[in-house]
Design an enzyme around this catalytic site. Structure first.
Site, short mmCIF file in Angstrom:
data_model
loop_
_atom_site.label_atom_id
_atom_site.label_comp_id
_atom_site.label_asym_id
_atom_site.label_seq_id
_atom_site.Cartn_x
_atom_site.Cartn_y
_atom_site.Cartn_z
N GLU A 131 0.81 -1.22 0.00
CA GLU A 131 0.00 0.00 0.00
C GLU A 131 0.84 1.28 0.00
O GLU A 131 0.58 2.22 0.75
CB GLU A 131 -0.99 -0.03 1.17
CG GLU A 131 -1.99 -1.17 1.01
CD GLU A 131 -3.00 -1.29 2.15
OE1 GLU A 131 -2.87 -0.56 3.15
OE2 GLU A 131 -3.92 -2.12 2.03
N GLU A 190 -5.01 -8.32 -1.75
CA GLU A 190 -5.62 -8.26 -0.42
C GLU A 190 -7.01 -7.68 -0.54
O GLU A 190 -7.20 -6.62 -1.14
CB GLU A 190 -4.76 -7.41 0.52
CG GLU A 190 -5.26 -7.35 1.95
CD GLU A 190 -4.41 -6.43 2.83
OE1 GLU A 190 -3.16 -6.57 2.82
OE2 GLU A 190 -4.99 -5.56 3.50
#
Length: 382
Positions: A196, A314
């Site tokens: 991220e 994810e």
């Protein structure tokens, strides 16, 4: 039993009885046309780094399910993983870019994660000891796991302003870790770079120009370390939320055949504390909004990186550990099955569910290890 069946049939018939106009339709499924294809190991689940004191909304649902302290000897865990033909597990998560590997010439102290007010996500750097890495790999080998491991992509960088981090990636600790892994004969299917850090990031971000250059460097490291090996791991990145310009740029900067898979994260239900969480799950219009992300990523890969495949690295539905008494219940399956179908339609090769165990969205209960309803949604893959 007979009374219950009659009552069920009666209740189920009420909508038809009360309807003023009854119309009949026909659904035709053409099984001869292939819309898209997924990977043989499409279904994937994650094991995260969050410690037991990771809390959201006055609740701490992670217990002892992290990479560092998950009970690998629990009989339910091995059986749950072995029930799949070969389950892909992605080891990674928010804290992975703060993980040091206690091997080689590491000069930094090797401590467990601890709460730190000014740390990323409120935690200090953490450490993975090689004894624990050995235990994990013995479990993965015994249960035929296909492993994707997320590397620390912030090591050596420094914070420039707000959430922007700059500087070259220091690969020394990762290289020592990879060398140890190879020396022990542990098979890694793919190395993933960072978590991220794309776009504006979550907690931290790195500019696409720098990230693309780092991918070239990491690919050279993998090629060199695995030279002469019968099996070479794939390179996966960026493991972050989709940002069209940023994703396109790392493909252009890194160039042909550097990146094997583009991984992105999806939490399209919003915060786990949202009181409208169930309504979102049961709203087809809300669920369908995620199609834009899948479609745009497919377009970018076709235009700028046709050598790469698309992964969902994810996805837990609701972020911040999922929704209490929602993400671990039957109703969540409406979201999950919709996601699996949508991802497949847009040529996604791998879909990693957050999590195998841990948080409110685990496929397994975090304390009993008993499967939650969503665990059984992959029955066609088992």
């Amino acid at each position: 039993m007979e009374f219950r069946l009659i009552l069920f049939l009666f209740v189920a018939s009420i909508p038809a009885i009360l309807a003023e106009n009854i119309s009949h339709g026909t659904i035709v499924v053409d099984g001869t046309t292939i819309v898209a294809q997924t990977d043989d190991n499409f279904i994937c689940a994650t094991i995260d780094w969050w410690p037991h004191d990771k809390c959201d909304y006055m609740q701490c649902p992670w217990h002892y399910t992290s990479v560092k302290n998950l009970d690998l000897s629990h009989p339910f865990l091995a059986k749950a993983v072995q029930a799949f033909n070969r389950l892909r597990i992605r080891v990674g998560g928010s804290l992975q870019d703060q993980v040091l590997y206690n091997v080689g010439n590491l000069t930094s102290p090797c401590h467990p994660f601890r709460k730190m007010k000014d740390g990323l996500f409120g935690f200090s750097k953490g450490c993975l000891h090689m004894e624990r890495w050995d235990e994990l790999n013995h479990f993965f080998n015994a249960t035929s796991v296909m492993l994707t491991f997320g590397l620390n992509a912030l090591h050596g960088r420094h914070k420039i302003k707000r959430s922007l981090w700059g500087g070259d990636w220091d690969s020394s600790n990762a290289q020592d870790f990879m060398k140890y892994t190879i020396s022990k004969g542990y098979q890694i299917d793919s190395w993933e770079f960072g978590n991220e850090l794309s776009g504006n990031g979550v907690g931290a971000h790195v500019l696409a120009d720098q990230y693309g250059k780092d991918l070239i460097y990491l690919k050279k490291i993998i090629d060199g370390l695995y030279k002469g090996s019968q099996f070479k791991p794939s390179l996966v990145a960026p493991g972050g939320f989709f940002d069209q310009e940023w994703f396109a740029k790392i493909l252009l900067i890194s160039g042909s055949s550097i990146l094997d898979a583009m991984s992105h994260h999806i939490y399209n239900l919003g915060a786990g504390v949202d009181p409208k969480l169930v309504s979102k799950i049961l709203d087809p219009n809300h669920l369908s909004k995620a199609a834009d992300t899948f479609s745009n990523l497919t377009h970018i890969i076709r235009r700028h990186g046709p050598w790469a495949s698309a992964w969902v690295g994810e996805s837990g539905g609701a972020y911040n550990s999922g929704g209490l008494h929602v993400s671990d219940t039957f109703v969540n399956s409406f979201w999950y099955l919709d996601q699996l179908g949508m991802a497949s339609k847009y040529h996604t090769k791998v879909y990693c569910r957050q999590t195998l165990i841990g948080g409110n969205y685990g496929l397994l209960n975090a304390t009993t290890y008993v499967p939650n309803p969503d665990y059984y949604r992959q029955e066609q893959e088992i």
